[in-house]
Design a protein around this motif. Structure first.
Motif, PDB file in Angstrom:
ATOM      1  N   VAL A 250      22.862  47.955   8.951  1.00  0.00           N
ATOM      2  CA  VAL A 250      21.582  48.583   8.663  1.00  0.00           C
ATOM      3  C   VAL A 250      21.206  49.542   9.786  1.00  0.00           C
ATOM      4  CG1 VAL A 250      19.146  48.221   8.127  1.00  0.00           C
ATOM      5  CG2 VAL A 250      20.836  46.502   7.432  1.00  0.00           C
TER       6      VAL A 250
ATOM      7  N   VAL B 249      23.693  50.912   5.123  1.00  0.00           N
ATOM      8  CA  VAL B 249      22.503  51.432   4.465  1.00  0.00           C
ATOM      9  C   VAL B 249      21.560  52.010   5.509  1.00  0.00           C
ATOM     10  CG1 VAL B 249      22.703  49.778   2.574  1.00  0.00           C
ATOM     11  CG2 VAL B 249      21.249  49.227   4.521  1.00  0.00           C
TER      12      VAL B 249
ATOM     13  N   PRO C 108      24.235  46.609  -2.765  1.00  0.00           N
ATOM     14  CA  PRO C 108      25.146  46.833  -1.631  1.00  0.00           C
ATOM     15  C   PRO C 108      26.066  45.644  -1.396  1.00  0.00           C
ATOM     16  CG  PRO C 108      22.942  46.331  -0.851  1.00  0.00           C
ATOM     17  CD  PRO C 108      22.829  46.492  -2.336  1.00  0.00           C
TER      18      PRO C 108
ATOM     19  N   LEU D 256      13.522  45.191   3.386  1.00  0.00           N
ATOM     20  CA  LEU D 256      14.833  45.751   3.066  1.00  0.00           C
ATOM     21  C   LEU D 256      15.821  45.523   4.205  1.00  0.00           C
ATOM     22  CD1 LEU D 256      13.908  49.126   1.349  1.00  0.00           C
ATOM     23  CD2 LEU D 256      15.159  47.221   0.318  1.00  0.00           C
ATOM     24  N   THR D 257      15.348  45.724   5.430  1.00  0.00           N
ATOM     25  CA  THR D 257      16.208  45.536   6.590  1.00  0.00           C
ATOM     26  C   THR D 257      16.703  44.099   6.676  1.00  0.00           C
ATOM     27  OG1 THR D 257      15.172  47.305   7.867  1.00  0.00           O
ATOM     28  CG2 THR D 257      16.237  45.554   9.113  1.00  0.00           C
TER      29      THR D 257
ATOM     30  N   CYS E 225      25.287  43.719   5.351  1.00  0.00           N
ATOM     31  CA  CYS E 225      25.405  45.167   5.459  1.00  0.00           C
ATOM     32  C   CYS E 225      25.091  45.603   6.889  1.00  0.00           C
ATOM     33  CB  CYS E 225      24.424  45.857   4.507  1.00  0.00           C
ATOM     34  SG  CYS E 225      24.734  45.561   2.771  1.00  0.00           S
TER      35      CYS E 225
ATOM     36  N   LEU F 274      17.872  45.975  -4.247  1.00  0.00           N
ATOM     37  CA  LEU F 274      19.120  45.363  -3.775  1.00  0.00           C
ATOM     38  C   LEU F 274      19.859  44.590  -4.850  1.00  0.00           C
ATOM     39  CD1 LEU F 274      17.839  44.112  -0.307  1.00  0.00           C
ATOM     40  CD2 LEU F 274      19.170  46.174  -0.793  1.00  0.00           C
TER      41      LEU F 274
ATOM     42  N   TRP G 244      16.765  41.748   4.352  1.00  0.00           N
ATOM     43  CA  TRP G 244      17.538  41.321   3.189  1.00  0.00           C
ATOM     44  C   TRP G 244      18.937  41.941   3.208  1.00  0.00           C
ATOM     45  CZ3 TRP G 244      14.254  40.290  -1.730  1.00  0.00           C
ATOM     46  CH2 TRP G 244      14.946  39.432  -2.593  1.00  0.00           C
ATOM     47  N   ALA G 245      19.026  43.248   3.536  1.00  0.00           N
ATOM     48  CA  ALA G 245      20.329  43.903   3.609  1.00  0.00           C
ATOM     49  C   ALA G 245      21.175  43.294   4.720  1.00  0.00           C
ATOM     50  CB  ALA G 245      20.152  45.404   3.823  1.00  0.00           C
ATOM     51  N   ASN G 246      20.524  42.946   5.827  1.00  0.00           N
ATOM     52  CA  ASN G 246      21.239  42.276   6.911  1.00  0.00           C
ATOM     53  C   ASN G 246      21.781  40.936   6.439  1.00  0.00           C
ATOM     54  OD1 ASN G 246      21.062  40.265   9.411  1.00  0.00           O
ATOM     55  ND2 ASN G 246      21.426  42.322  10.215  1.00  0.00           N
TER      56      ASN G 246
ATOM     57  N   THR H 140      20.956  49.369  -6.263  1.00  0.00           N
ATOM     58  CA  THR H 140      22.083  49.740  -5.398  1.00  0.00           C
ATOM     59  C   THR H 140      23.166  48.670  -5.290  1.00  0.00           C
ATOM     60  OG1 THR H 140      20.946  48.922  -3.416  1.00  0.00           O
ATOM     61  CG2 THR H 140      20.628  51.242  -3.991  1.00  0.00           C
TER      62      THR H 140
END
Length: 327
Positions: free
Chosen positions: A170, A146, A140, A159-160, A168, A134, A162-164, A138
């Motif tokens: 997800v 993602v 994001p 990943l879920t 992002c 991350l 952190w991306a949230n 990528t």
């Protein structure tokens, strides 16, 4: 004096080849630290080493690349670590399935008080992998979408979340309805149960045909090939391993220019080896764990002597979160 033990293999094979043996650990050499380990991370990579998919330097040999504990001795020239410090690591050489070991100090990370040894052992490798994906691979942006395969697993969960946190959208892919519920709890905006519907059609429906900006998958084979079909122009497919099948060949002509897709196969050990300030990356990771922004789900705890049962559980693909060994 207490006896120290390690899990070793004398031949490649199934979980039954792992044996618990007494070991003698010498004082740390210059540039090394000696760690009394209290929790050991279990990763799918360990099964590759056990089976000989990735050969060990020699047999008999140890397994494992991740653990947490306390420094009990330091070798000459080590200034940033001292006996009594809580630490973790995620790096070669292989051999973390042990009660005591020596490691090069340059890859050993300080662990803050707000993170337990079990959490550190469960999150260091996968957390640094998530940081790599991350923050470097990528990057994001808010509002992007993602797709995370195995979203209820240890790395998928991180990943879920952190991306949230990066704002992002997800979409998670999981193997069962029970795992789908967990994936939703940890921040997936939508969840696809792969056994119930093909993820390609589901992703297209969820994105109105537009596709996603990035895909994280660790299965390889046909899953990797299918991921190329759900990425937007200038999107990225990131392979994290080949749990199901090998990594297929990809013709560059199939990626662009009309599709304009990029593919990445990053390795966390290269990240650990080359990062200019690995402790800073770990501080960000451990800070999120300590604050509760990243929840570390430990799906199973096994005694060191139960390493074979732990591998059987991991390979069943019925586990959620991370598994740890407790010496």
């Amino acid at each position: 004096m207490s006896t120290d033990y390690a899990i070793r293999i004398h031949a490649y094979g199934g979980p039954e080849v792992m044996v618990c043996e007494p070991i003698e650990v010498p004082p740390p050499a210059p540039g090394e630290v000696q760690i009394s380990q209290s929790a050991i991370g279990i990763n799918y990579l360990d099964t590759y080493h056990r089976r000989g998919v990735f050969a060990l330097p020699a047999l008999p040999g140890g397994l494992g690349v991740e653990a947490a504990g306390r420094v009990v001795a330091v070798g000459e020239g080590v200034a940033h670590l001292a006996p009594g410090m809580r630490v973790s690591y995620a790096c070669p050489p292989v051999g973390s399935y042990a009660t005591l070991r020596n490691l090069p100090a340059r890859h050993v990370l300080r662990v803050p008080d707000g993170v337990s040894d079990e959490q550190a052992a469960a999150v260091t490798l996968q957390g640094l992998t998530a940081h790599m994906l991350l923050r470097k691979v990528t990057r994001p942006q808010p509002g992007q979408t993602v797709l995370v395969h195995a979203a209820a697993g240890g790395l998928g969960s991180l990943l879920t979340q952190w991306a949230n946190r990066l704002e992002c959208r997800v979409i998670g892919v999981v193997g069962s309805a029970a795992k789908a519920e967990q994936a939703r709890r940890q921040g997936c905006d939508a969840v696809i149960v792969g056994s119930e519907q093909p993820f390609v059609e589901a992703v297209r429906a969820l994105t109105d045909g537009a596709g996603v900006d990035a895909v994280f998958e660790g299965l390889g084979g046909t899953v990797f090939q299918d991921c190329l079909r759900v990425v937007k122009p200038f999107g990225q497919v990131v392979n994290l391993g080949q749990v199901a099948e090998g990594l297929p060949s990809v013709a560059l002509a199939d990626l662009g220019p009309a599709r304009s897709i990029s593919v990445a196969v990053p390795g966390v050990f290269a990240y650990v080896r080359t990062h200019p300030d690995l402790q800073a990356a770990a501080d960000e990771l451990f800070g999120l764990v300590a604050d509760g922004a990243l929840k570390v789900h430990i799906g199973g705890r096994f005694a060191l002597r139960q390493a074979a049962q732990a591998h059987e559980a991991l390979q069943s693909r019925g586990t959620t979160g991370s598994l740890v060994l407790l010496p």
